[in-house]
Scaffold this motif. Structure first.
Motif, PDB file in Angstrom:
ATOM      1  N   GLU A   1      47.547  34.484  14.645  1.00 19.98           N
ATOM      2  CA  GLU A   1      47.061  35.091  13.562  1.00 19.98           C
ATOM      3  C   GLU A   1      48.000  36.609  13.403  1.00 19.98           C
ATOM      4  OE1 GLU A   1      43.012  36.005  14.492  1.00 19.98           O
ATOM      5  OE2 GLU A   1      42.209  33.899  13.894  1.00 19.98           O
ATOM      6  N   SER A   2      48.303  37.284  14.268  1.00 17.22           N
ATOM      7  CA  SER A   2      49.160  38.442  14.260  1.00 17.22           C
ATOM      8  C   SER A   2      50.596  37.999  13.535  1.00 17.22           C
ATOM      9  CB  SER A   2      49.170  39.144  15.804  1.00 17.22           C
ATOM     10  OG  SER A   2      49.948  38.413  16.321  1.00 17.22           O
ATOM     11  N   PHE A   3      50.943  36.789  14.070  1.00 15.57           N
ATOM     12  CA  PHE A   3      52.282  36.338  13.429  1.00 15.57           C
ATOM     13  C   PHE A   3      51.994  36.175  11.891  1.00 15.57           C
ATOM     14  CE2 PHE A   3      53.863  34.073  17.485  1.00 15.57           C
ATOM     15  CZ  PHE A   3      54.387  35.011  18.011  1.00 15.57           C
ATOM     16  N   VAL A   4      51.154  35.914  11.527  1.00 11.62           N
ATOM     17  CA  VAL A   4      50.978  35.545   9.960  1.00 11.62           C
ATOM     18  C   VAL A   4      50.562  37.044   9.263  1.00 11.62           C
ATOM     19  CG1 VAL A   4      49.572  34.361   8.297  1.00 11.62           C
ATOM     20  CG2 VAL A   4      50.090  33.165  10.350  1.00 11.62           C
ATOM     21  N   GLU A   5      49.781  37.727   9.920  1.00 11.71           N
ATOM     22  CA  GLU A   5      49.252  39.255   9.483  1.00 11.71           C
ATOM     23  C   GLU A   5      50.582  40.009   9.291  1.00 11.71           C
ATOM     24  OE1 GLU A   5      46.282  42.831  10.488  1.00 11.71           O
ATOM     25  OE2 GLU A   5      46.373  40.897  11.706  1.00 11.71           O
ATOM     26  N   LEU A   6      51.611  40.152  10.521  1.00  8.88           N
ATOM     27  CA  LEU A   6      52.613  40.957  10.306  1.00  8.88           C
ATOM     28  C   LEU A   6      53.520  40.260   9.421  1.00  8.88           C
ATOM     29  CD1 LEU A   6      52.780  41.916  14.029  1.00  8.88           C
ATOM     30  CD2 LEU A   6      52.215  43.241  12.180  1.00  8.88           C
ATOM     31  N   GLY A   7      53.726  38.919   9.109  1.00 12.37           N
ATOM     32  CA  GLY A   7      54.613  38.469   8.045  1.00 12.37           C
ATOM     33  C   GLY A   7      55.863  37.900   8.880  1.00 12.37           C
ATOM     34  N   LEU A   8      55.838  37.618  10.013  1.00 12.46           N
ATOM     35  CA  LEU A   8      56.821  37.036  10.851  1.00 12.46           C
ATOM     36  C   LEU A   8      57.081  35.710  10.563  1.00 12.46           C
ATOM     37  CD1 LEU A   8      55.901  38.672  14.380  1.00 12.46           C
ATOM     38  CD2 LEU A   8      57.851  39.323  12.870  1.00 12.46           C
ATOM     39  N   VAL A   9      55.670  34.917  10.079  1.00 16.48           N
ATOM     40  CA  VAL A   9      55.729  33.624   9.661  1.00 16.48           C
ATOM     41  C   VAL A   9      55.113  33.697   8.369  1.00 16.48           C
ATOM     42  CG1 VAL A   9      55.933  32.589  11.965  1.00 16.48           C
ATOM     43  CG2 VAL A   9      53.703  32.949  10.963  1.00 16.48           C
ATOM     44  N   VAL A  10      55.619  32.431   7.706  1.00 16.42           N
ATOM     45  CA  VAL A  10      54.961  32.282   6.094  1.00 16.42           C
ATOM     46  C   VAL A  10      53.719  31.651   6.251  1.00 16.42           C
ATOM     47  CG1 VAL A  10      57.248  32.789   5.111  1.00 16.42           C
ATOM     48  CG2 VAL A  10      56.686  30.535   5.630  1.00 16.42           C
ATOM     49  N   SER A  11      53.496  30.690   6.915  1.00 13.75           N
ATOM     50  CA  SER A  11      52.201  29.801   7.032  1.00 13.75           C
ATOM     51  C   SER A  11      51.716  29.923   8.322  1.00 13.75           C
ATOM     52  CB  SER A  11      52.816  28.443   6.822  1.00 13.75           C
ATOM     53  OG  SER A  11      53.601  28.065   7.785  1.00 13.75           O
ATOM     54  N   GLU A  12      50.601  29.250   8.349  1.00 10.45           N
ATOM     55  CA  GLU A  12      49.626  29.293   9.544  1.00 10.45           C
ATOM     56  C   GLU A  12      50.400  28.737  10.891  1.00 10.45           C
ATOM     57  OE1 GLU A  12      46.699  30.617  10.075  1.00 10.45           O
ATOM     58  OE2 GLU A  12      46.526  31.224   7.907  1.00 10.45           O
ATOM     59  N   TYR A  13      50.482  29.374  11.935  1.00  8.97           N
ATOM     60  CA  TYR A  13      51.269  28.984  12.997  1.00  8.97           C
ATOM     61  C   TYR A  13      50.318  28.516  14.196  1.00  8.97           C
ATOM     62  CZ  TYR A  13      54.991  29.816  16.409  1.00  8.97           C
ATOM     63  OH  TYR A  13      56.115  29.472  17.252  1.00  8.97           O
ATOM     64  N   THR A  14      50.329  27.032  14.311  1.00  7.47           N
ATOM     65  CA  THR A  14      49.160  26.294  14.949  1.00  7.47           C
ATOM     66  C   THR A  14      49.768  25.669  16.099  1.00  7.47           C
ATOM     67  OG1 THR A  14      49.509  24.450  13.608  1.00  7.47           O
ATOM     68  CG2 THR A  14      47.741  26.061  12.925  1.00  7.47           C
TER      69      THR A  14
ATOM     70  N   MET B   1      40.065  31.185  27.660  1.00  5.84           N
ATOM     71  CA  MET B   1      40.386  32.643  27.379  1.00  5.84           C
ATOM     72  C   MET B   1      41.589  32.739  26.923  1.00  5.84           C
ATOM     73  SD  MET B   1      38.421  34.674  30.286  1.00  5.84           S
ATOM     74  CE  MET B   1      38.962  36.102  29.788  1.00  5.84           C
ATOM     75  N   ILE B   2      42.395  31.777  27.636  1.00  9.32           N
ATOM     76  CA  ILE B   2      43.924  31.947  27.402  1.00  9.32           C
ATOM     77  C   ILE B   2      44.085  31.465  25.644  1.00  9.32           C
ATOM     78  CG2 ILE B   2      46.180  30.839  27.732  1.00  9.32           C
ATOM     79  CD1 ILE B   2      45.415  30.947  30.778  1.00  9.32           C
ATOM     80  N   SER B   3      43.253  30.297  25.507  1.00 10.57           N
ATOM     81  CA  SER B   3      43.127  29.599  24.187  1.00 10.57           C
ATOM     82  C   SER B   3      43.070  30.619  23.054  1.00 10.57           C
ATOM     83  CB  SER B   3      42.426  28.490  23.875  1.00 10.57           C
ATOM     84  OG  SER B   3      42.779  27.519  24.973  1.00 10.57           O
ATOM     85  N   GLU B   4      41.823  31.720  23.112  1.00 10.21           N
ATOM     86  CA  GLU B   4      41.557  32.566  22.310  1.00 10.21           C
ATOM     87  C   GLU B   4      42.732  33.630  22.121  1.00 10.21           C
ATOM     88  OE1 GLU B   4      37.885  34.204  23.895  1.00 10.21           O
ATOM     89  OE2 GLU B   4      36.958  32.440  23.374  1.00 10.21           O
ATOM     90  N   THR B   5      43.230  34.242  23.225  1.00  5.26           N
ATOM     91  CA  THR B   5      44.451  35.120  22.989  1.00  5.26           C
ATOM     92  C   THR B   5      45.654  34.249  22.176  1.00  5.26           C
ATOM     93  OG1 THR B   5      43.764  35.782  25.257  1.00  5.26           O
ATOM     94  CG2 THR B   5      45.814  36.614  24.213  1.00  5.26           C
ATOM     95  N   VAL B   6      45.791  33.112  22.587  1.00  2.51           N
ATOM     96  CA  VAL B   6      47.012  32.357  21.796  1.00  2.51           C
ATOM     97  C   VAL B   6      46.864  32.339  20.297  1.00  2.51           C
ATOM     98  CG1 VAL B   6      48.268  30.239  21.495  1.00  2.51           C
ATOM     99  CG2 VAL B   6      47.919  31.182  23.648  1.00  2.51           C
ATOM    100  N   LEU B   7      45.297  32.271  19.915  1.00  2.00           N
ATOM    101  CA  LEU B   7      45.000  31.970  18.580  1.00  2.00           C
ATOM    102  C   LEU B   7      45.040  33.568  17.817  1.00  2.00           C
ATOM    103  CD1 LEU B   7      43.876  30.593  16.397  1.00  2.00           C
ATOM    104  CD2 LEU B   7      41.484  31.035  17.237  1.00  2.00           C
ATOM    105  N   GLN B   8      44.817  34.597  18.568  1.00  2.74           N
ATOM    106  CA  GLN B   8      45.060  35.924  17.966  1.00  2.74           C
ATOM    107  C   GLN B   8      46.625  36.202  17.949  1.00  2.74           C
ATOM    108  OE1 GLN B   8      43.320  38.785  20.848  1.00  2.74           O
ATOM    109  NE2 GLN B   8      41.294  37.797  20.557  1.00  2.74           N
ATOM    110  N   LEU B   9      47.479  35.730  18.545  1.00  2.51           N
ATOM    111  CA  LEU B   9      48.860  36.056  18.649  1.00  2.51           C
ATOM    112  C   LEU B   9      49.156  35.256  17.509  1.00  2.51           C
ATOM    113  CD1 LEU B   9      51.460  36.723  19.846  1.00  2.51           C
ATOM    114  CD2 LEU B   9      51.723  34.602  21.210  1.00  2.51           C
TER     115      LEU B   9
END
Length: 750
Positions: A359-372, A349-357
């Motif tokens: 995705e939100s970084f990329v969606e909000l434009g805080l990072v320019v590439s996939e944050y993995t 469950m923590i892994s899924e939440t981190v993945l959402q976090l």
């Protein structure tokens, strides 16, 4: 002449008028005779003139020549005059063209000045208009007018005009900008507020620890403020503004939320255009809720900026908060690393939440590439356990390397062989089937392939290498990711060894054993790193992962060389200090003080070399120990030879003393007292390059001229192999008187 003829004619005419005709005939005959006589007289006069004045005849010719030349000069003068007149006419045309160009330049200058004045007038009007807009709180319009004025001022600057009016308008523009920025900052601070409780006033009864109020996405007033700021602020000013905001956001909201398990986020909308985020005390909050709260915070502070400028704001905000936010989330996840099977199940469950976090970084434009990086951290649960193991290994290595350097142990061929026997070579699959005795046979068949020379090293270094072998041996029974982590930890151990061992160089210890042990430690580690990677463990790793430590070897060997050369340099300085106090060899045979001083300096040098040799004998490898000892001896011998050759004239006493001193106090004393039992005379000569030269020098000091010529052997004898022609001739001149016999001897030294 012509005057005389005229007078005769006048005389005849007068006579004719006064006489009759008869008388006229007689007179005519007389006249004929007179004329004849006149002609004769003219001939005589002409001959006389030719005879006595013939030198005046060339003057007539010269006059004609001068006249012709004068005519030519006049012709040339007229031609030159016409040319000058034509030139004057063309000069007038050039002057006219120059005046025209000057007029055009002046016209251009006047045109530029007119444009300058018109631009200044336009600037003045817009400044007044911008000031009025600022008073009416129309910040966006004021900012646009200010930027338009800035562009006009740049164009004016390009015209190259400087005036008091221009400078005044420039000052007015800067002042207006400052006023607009100040007003905008005030409006910003009214809408974006912070509330933080002081540490002195905090109590457990207070529920709210800090709060942050921001405008909602629909707030038009804040939108005008932001648009105005983006219009008037330069790039560097925006960066500073975003940096300040990011620091406050991390310190007041994000960091308290993630670092304390009993803090939670509360979001309230007071009105349609204002949102308040509060950090409050609460019962322990799950990691998933905290990560979702971070998504809410970042979404809220990103969407308060107008859509047109949101990407720029988000990218700058992301650059500022990303590093520390990553560390905070990483620390939060590391604290919740699973240690049991049940914990691993809930960790998904923590892994899924981190993945959402991410995705939100990329969606909000805080990072320019996939944050993995964070999601990779949560997906590979076993890595966390390995990280702890690796941390324990590094802690163990640190404890080993902090032990005293003087705790030593002997290593060498047998020690290296025993260590290699513990680990079979992995170069070929069929070798896995070999028995232990077969591996030992392979090692013994190549006794010099993997053997380290016998010497002393720090016991901590030997234990570190054993830990390194043990760590790499664990990689064969794990996954590829775990093996890679273990391999990285092994390299970190080598880095740790290099860093800590270099600290001994900074202590300034004068004990030569320290440098020797450092040198041996470096060489011992580099020796094992040559084979510990690819040759022993790489083929047994999962996935055939590459593994090598060879890149450390050049650095370790450079460190070994530098510390050992520094020590040898200091020992060389000690020998030179002894020899510096010794006197010159001039008149040394008759000066007891000089003899005593020289004897003391040489004895000190030889004793120091012998003492150092005892220190190095067990610590250094045998070959290196001999090279060090005889290198210092060669320094001493070379200095004695140089001083001997610098003497211009040897007396009998000088030669006798130097012969006796160099023979007994240097050659014999070293051979008897300091030369090792297993060191032959030939070995000494090979290691000390000046040893044989000193022997030949001693021979020449006592020999007769015939003996010197015989030992020279026409350039092929023993003397010629170690001494040059100028050196031998110098010794002969200094030892023998200037006689015909000496001249014959010198002639034979070629």
């Amino acid at each position: 002449m012509a005057a005389m003829v005229e007078e005769a004619r006048d005389l005849v005419s007068n006579i004719l008028r006064s006489c009759t005709n008869s008388e006229g005939l007689m007179l005519e005959e007389s006249i004929q005779r007179v004329l004849k006589r006149n002609n004769e007289l003219k001939m005589e006069v002409s001959g006389f003139l030719k005879k006595y004045y013939h030198e005046f005849l060339p003057m007539a010719d010269s006059s004609l020549s001068l006249e012709n030349r004068a005519r030519d000069i006049m012709t040339d003068t007229q031609r030159l005059t016409s040319l000058i007149e034509d030139n004057l006419n063309s000069q007038r045309l050039s002057d006219s063209a120059g005046k025209r160009q000057e007029g055009e330049a002046r016209l251009k200058e006047i045109t530029v000045t007119i444009s300058f004045v018109e631009s200044l007038l336009e600037v003045h009007k817009r400044l007044i208009k911008a000031r009025e807009e600022l008073k009416n709180s129309n910040y966006l319009r004021a900012a646009e007018l200010t930027e338009a004025v800035t562009e006009i001022m740049i164009e004016i600057r390009g015209l190259g005009c400087e005036a008091i009016v221009y400078r005044s308008l420039k000052e007015e523009l800067d002042l207006l900008k400052s006023d607009i920025k100040f007003s905008l900052y005030e409006e910003w601070n009214k809408m974006v507020t912070w509330t933080t409780l002081s540490s002195n006033n905090q109590s457990t009864d207070l529920a709210i620890l800090s709060s942050h109020t921001v405008p909602a996405e629909s707030c038009e007033d804040f939108e005008n403020v932001v648009l105005s700021l983006f219009t008037i602020l330069e790039e560097e000013e925006w960066k500073a503004r975003v940096k300040t905001y990011s620091q406050k956001l991390l310190e007041n909201i994000v960091k308290p939320l993630l670092t304390n398990g009993e803090h939670r986020l509360e979001v309230q909308s007071e009105r349609e255009d204002k949102i308040e985020m509060m950090i409050m005390t609460s019962p322990p909050v799950s990691i998933e809720d905290k990560l979702c709260s971070v998504i809410t915070i970042l979404t809220t502070v990103t969407k308060m900026i107008p859509l047109a400028h949101r990407p720029d704001w988000s990218s700058k905000l992301g650059k500022e908060i990303e590093p520390e936010l990553y560390l905070l989330v990483h620390s939060l996840l590391s604290q919740s690393s699973p240690k049991t099977a049940e914990e691993r199940t809930s960790y998904s469950m923590i892994s899924e939440t981190v993945l959402q976090l991410e995705e939100s970084f990329v969606e909000l434009g805080l990072v320019v590439s996939e944050y993995t990086s964070l999601s990779d951290y949560t997906k590979n649960v076993d890595t966390h356990i390995v990280n702890q193991q690796c941390q324990d290994i590094l802690d163990h290595a640190r404890l080993i390397l902090t032990r005293p350097l003087y705790e030593t142990t002997a290593v060498g061929g047998a020690d290296t062989t025993e260590l290699l026997k513990k680990f079979k070579f992995r170069a070929e699959p069929q070798q896995k089937e070999l028995e232990q005795h077969q591996v030992e046979a392979d090692i013994s068949s190549f006794p010099f392939s993997f053997l380290f020379p016998c010497c002393l090293i720090s016991s901590s270094t030997k234990d570190l290498i054993a830990l390194l072998y043990d760590t790499l041996s664990k990689c064969e029974s794990t996954s590829a990711a775990t093996a890679s982590q273990m391999y990285i930890t092994s390299r970190d151990m080598v880095d740790l060894f290099i860093a800590l061992s270099q600290s001994y160089c900074l202590t300034g210890e004068s004990d030569p054993l320290v440098s020797v042990l450092q040198h041996n430690n470096y060489m011992y580690v580099s020796h094992h790193l040559l084979i510990i990677g690819r040759h022993q463990f790489s083929s047994g790793l999962p996935g055939k992962a590459p593994m090598t430590f060879i890149d450390f070897v050049p650095q370790l060997r450079r460190l070994a060389e530098s510390c050992f050369l520094a020590e040898m340099g200091s020992q060389t300085s000690v020998i030179e200090s002894f020899l510096k106090s010794s006197p010159s060899f001039n008149d040394i045979g008759s000066d007891p003080d000089k003899q005593e001083s020289l004897t003391l300096a040489v004895c000190q040098s030889l004793n120091h070399i012998a003492s150092l040799s005892k220190t190095f004998s067990n610590a250094l490898p045998d070959e290196l120990h001999k090279r060090c000892k005889y290198g210092l001896l060669n320094l001493l011998v070379s200095e004695l030879i140089e001083r001997t050759l610098s003497v211009e004239d040897f007396s009998v006493d000088d030669s006798n003393f130097l012969y006796t001193f160099l023979s007994s106090n240097v050659l014999e004393k070293w051979s008897v007292d300091h030369r090792g039992r297993d060191e032959t005379e030939e070995a000494v000569a090979d290691l000390c390059t000046s040893w044989e030269k000193l022997k030949e020098l001693v021979f020449v000091l006592k020999a007769e001229q015939e003996d010197i010529v015989s030992r020279w052997g026409k350039g092929e004898g023993p003397l010629s192999k170690h001494m040059s022609v100028p050196e031998v001739k110098h010794l002969i001149r200094a030892s023998f008187k200037n006689t015909s016999r000496r001249a014959e001897t010198l002639a034979k030294i070629t």
